[in-house]
Design an enzyme around this catalytic site. Structure first.
Site, mmCIF file in Angstrom:
data_model
loop_
_atom_site.group_PDB
_atom_site.id
_atom_site.type_symbol
_atom_site.label_atom_id
_atom_site.label_comp_id
_atom_site.label_asym_id
_atom_site.label_seq_id
_atom_site.Cartn_x
_atom_site.Cartn_y
_atom_site.Cartn_z
ATOM 1 N N GLU A 49 51.493 41.605 45.751
ATOM 2 C CA GLU A 49 51.101 41.580 44.339
ATOM 3 C C GLU A 49 50.955 43.001 43.787
ATOM 4 O O GLU A 49 50.413 43.884 44.448
ATOM 5 C CB GLU A 49 49.744 40.852 44.252
ATOM 6 C CG GLU A 49 49.110 40.830 42.888
ATOM 7 C CD GLU A 49 47.729 40.168 42.883
ATOM 8 O OE1 GLU A 49 47.313 39.717 41.813
ATOM 9 O OE2 GLU A 49 47.074 40.097 43.936
ATOM 10 N N LYS A 117 51.045 35.281 36.662
ATOM 11 C CA LYS A 117 49.800 34.789 37.256
ATOM 12 C C LYS A 117 49.022 33.943 36.238
ATOM 13 O O LYS A 117 48.830 34.346 35.091
ATOM 14 C CB LYS A 117 48.955 35.979 37.726
ATOM 15 C CG LYS A 117 47.782 35.630 38.629
ATOM 16 C CD LYS A 117 47.164 36.919 39.175
ATOM 17 C CE LYS A 117 46.057 36.702 40.149
ATOM 18 N NZ LYS A 117 45.567 37.977 40.704
ATOM 19 N N CYS A 153 48.340 35.377 44.376
ATOM 20 C CA CYS A 153 46.972 35.607 44.852
ATOM 21 C C CYS A 153 45.996 34.504 44.425
ATOM 22 O O CYS A 153 45.983 33.432 45.012
ATOM 23 C CB CYS A 153 46.494 36.991 44.429
ATOM 24 S SG CYS A 153 45.146 37.632 45.441
ATOM 25 N N THR A 401 25.934 60.794 53.007
ATOM 26 C CA THR A 401 25.664 60.024 54.234
ATOM 27 C C THR A 401 24.539 59.004 54.099
ATOM 28 O O THR A 401 23.887 58.665 55.081
ATOM 29 C CB THR A 401 25.326 61.007 55.386
ATOM 30 O OG1 THR A 401 24.140 61.729 55.030
ATOM 31 C CG2 THR A 401 26.443 61.996 55.645
#
EC number: 6.3.5.1
Length: 556
Positions: A49, A117, A153, A401
């Protein structure tokens, strides 16, 4: 057709890694796959897609100049693949004032067919209702004498598109996807696809892309199902791959001939691979090759260092220890040991001198006031300043982090340890950080560029977590212990639960309320935080969009 005769159809599936906006590069990848398919005698070569543009495009695809460029790229590709198998590829399509997510079948030098789609996903990381128009329910397209249906999808997650295709003569289904990873996603996909196969009685081929795009990683794992729902083949997870898949027509219709079935790794390995892959692609696709990070001697920076080395190689990772008087000798030793075990560059940059200068500068303003959180945060922000200076000077991207537990409750200093371009562990709770370190110490895979064996000493994993911004500080002074905190956050964030749900699960109401309060007042920090790898359906960014100003608190 005479009894006993059978037809054959070969599909070449290209499970590849597009780069967002690189229309020429993506077209070149498609062409190379097509050439491979042509050499293998394929009838059809298929790509995922929106492959020509990359996925998830977000608002980029709403820009008219980009739409024109993408459609021109499709037409140019059609001309290049005139002589050989048909090529199926996803991209945008404009008709009048409408924009569609389309799947193109290129044959004989032109766009021979176009699927649009119909079902537009509008939850989690997807905003397709905002971006695209819904296409009509359509019929199959022909390649040679074979009629193929391609629900795009989300179209395969609901009944009507596949049903309409079956009713209008589709002989098998080829589903192109841009389906990103979250933990346990494959089982969800499989359940939906088995339902389509059972409803239509048709074989189904599920084709997904791979690679990282911002926070999302597309995990490939393309597969085929025969009528009844039996797995016919499964492509590797996360790796680029091209597979030639044969279908055979017999008395009772088409069947996919059995192919290789790649087995999925454990959840721990999949999550770790996603964190490595997302960093590798984020770097590669934005043009960075080197990173740096502050290595504190704690577990979070240790796992980020390991992910960075596995993604980029030790020679591209700089670890920097920025000690103050509150940094323990253990932390100094542990940080150096991690850098040494991983084989990366290690710098030692004490912050005492800079801190004294800032303290003196502010002394006239702060006179008569007791030291508090302000002085703690100055240390963190000074480290951020020094790391960003190195980032500028050496052209290395700074990694941040903070784990998901810290990101959730704002246990991080904005413009301090939150400074940076990417956060590999943004969606990994602290309790999972511990387990992930143990997993990495015990496992090594070919896709890791780092060394085998123990890279994070058990002492780093086992010691009580601390920010080390004041004497004898521990995270548990400010927060509930991580197993309790993470369990409450799992209810409030990942399951969208209530305070009543927390109490029912056995947690103290006052503690749950405190966590909820911290969660809501930290929204402004998350709004400014670096992107990071998405591991769950409730990652902080596109999956969970909350207002920054918000006075509501759960009364339950």
């Amino acid at each position: 057709m005479e009894q006993g005769m059978s037809g054959r159809f070969r599909v070449t599936l290209a499970q590849l890694n597009p780069v967002m906006g690189d229309l020429k590069g993506n077209a070149a990848q498609a062409l190379a796959a097509w050439e491979e398919g042509r050499a293998a005698g394929a009838d059809l070569v298929a790509l995922p897609e929106m492959f020509i543009t990359g996925y998830n495009t977000q608002d980029l695809v709403m820009k008219p100049a980009f739409q024109i460029d993408a459609m021109e790229a499709i037409k140019a590709l059609a001309a290049e693949v005139a002589d050989g198998p048909a090529l199926a590829i996803g991209g945008p399509w404009v008709e009048g004032d409408q924009l569609f997510n389309a799947y193109f079948i290129l044959k004989g030098g032109q766009i021979a067919s176009r699927m649009l789609k119909h079902n537009l996903p509008n939850e989690l990381v997807f905003d397709e209702v905002r971006i695209f128009d819904s296409g009509p329910l359509g019929g199959p397209y022909s390649v040679g004498n074979t009629r193929i249906g391609s629900p795009i999808c989300e179209d395969a997650w609901h009944e009507e598109v596949a049903e309409t295709l079956a009713e209008t003569g589709a002989e098998f289904l080829l589903v192109p996807n841009g389906s990103p990873y979250f933990r346990g996603k494959h089982d969800v996909r499989l359940t939906h696809m088995v339902a389509r196969v059972v409803e239509t009685g048709l074989p189904l081929i599920y084709l997904n892309m791979v690679g990282g795009q911002d926070d999302q990683v597309f995990d490939g794992a393309s597969f085929g199902l025969n009528p009844g729902g039996k797995l016919a083949f499964q492509m590797p997870q996360f790796d680029e791959a091209i597979a030639h898949i044969d279908l055979e027509q017999g008395a009772d219709g088409w069947r996919i001939l059995p192919g290789e079935e790649h087995v999925h790794a454990s959840d721990w390995e999949q999550d770790y691979r996603v964190m490595v892959q997302s960093l590798r692609d984020y770097m590669g696709k934005t043009g960075f090759s080197k990173v740096l990070l502050g290595l504190s001697g704690g577990i979070d920076s240790a796992i980020v260092a390991a992910i960075a080395v596995d993604a980029l190689g030790a020679e591209n990772v700089r670890c920097v220890m920025l000690p103050s008087e509150y940094t323990s000798r253990e932390s100094l030793e542990d940080a150096e040991a991690v850098a040494k075990a991983l084989g990366c560059h290690y710098d030692y940059v004490p912050i005492a001198e800079g801190r004294a200068a800032i303290t003196n500068t502010l002394a006239p303003l702060f006179e008569g006031r007791e030291p508090d959180l302000t002085e703690e945060n100055i240390q963190s922000r000074l480290r951020g300043l020094l790391l960003m200076a190195m980032s500028n000077k050496f052209g290395e991207m700074l990694l941040t982090t903070g784990n998901k537990s810290e990101v959730a409750v704002g246990y991080a200093t904005i413009y301090g340890d939150m400074a940076g371009g990417y956060n590999p562990i943004k969606d990994l709770y602290k309790t999972r950080v511990f387990e992930t370190c143990r997993w990495r110490n015990a496992n090594h895979r070919s896709w890791m560029k780092g060394p085998e064996g123990e890279v994070i000493a058990p002492r780093v994993i086992d010691k009580p977590p601390s920010a080390e911004l004041r004497a004898d500080q521990k995270d548990s002074d400010s927060l509930p212990d991580y197993p309790e905190l993470d369990a409450i956050l799992d209810i409030l964030v990942d399951r969208d639960g209530s305070i009543a749900d927390c109490v029912e699960a056995g947690f103290d109401r006052a503690t749950a309320k405190r966590v909820e309060h911290l969660l809501y007042i930290s929204e402004y920090k998350r709004f400014q935080s670096a992107p990071g790898a998405r591991l769950t359906k409730r990652a902080f960014w596109l999956d969970r969009r909350y207002p920054i100003v918000n006075r509501w608190r759960d009364p339950s």
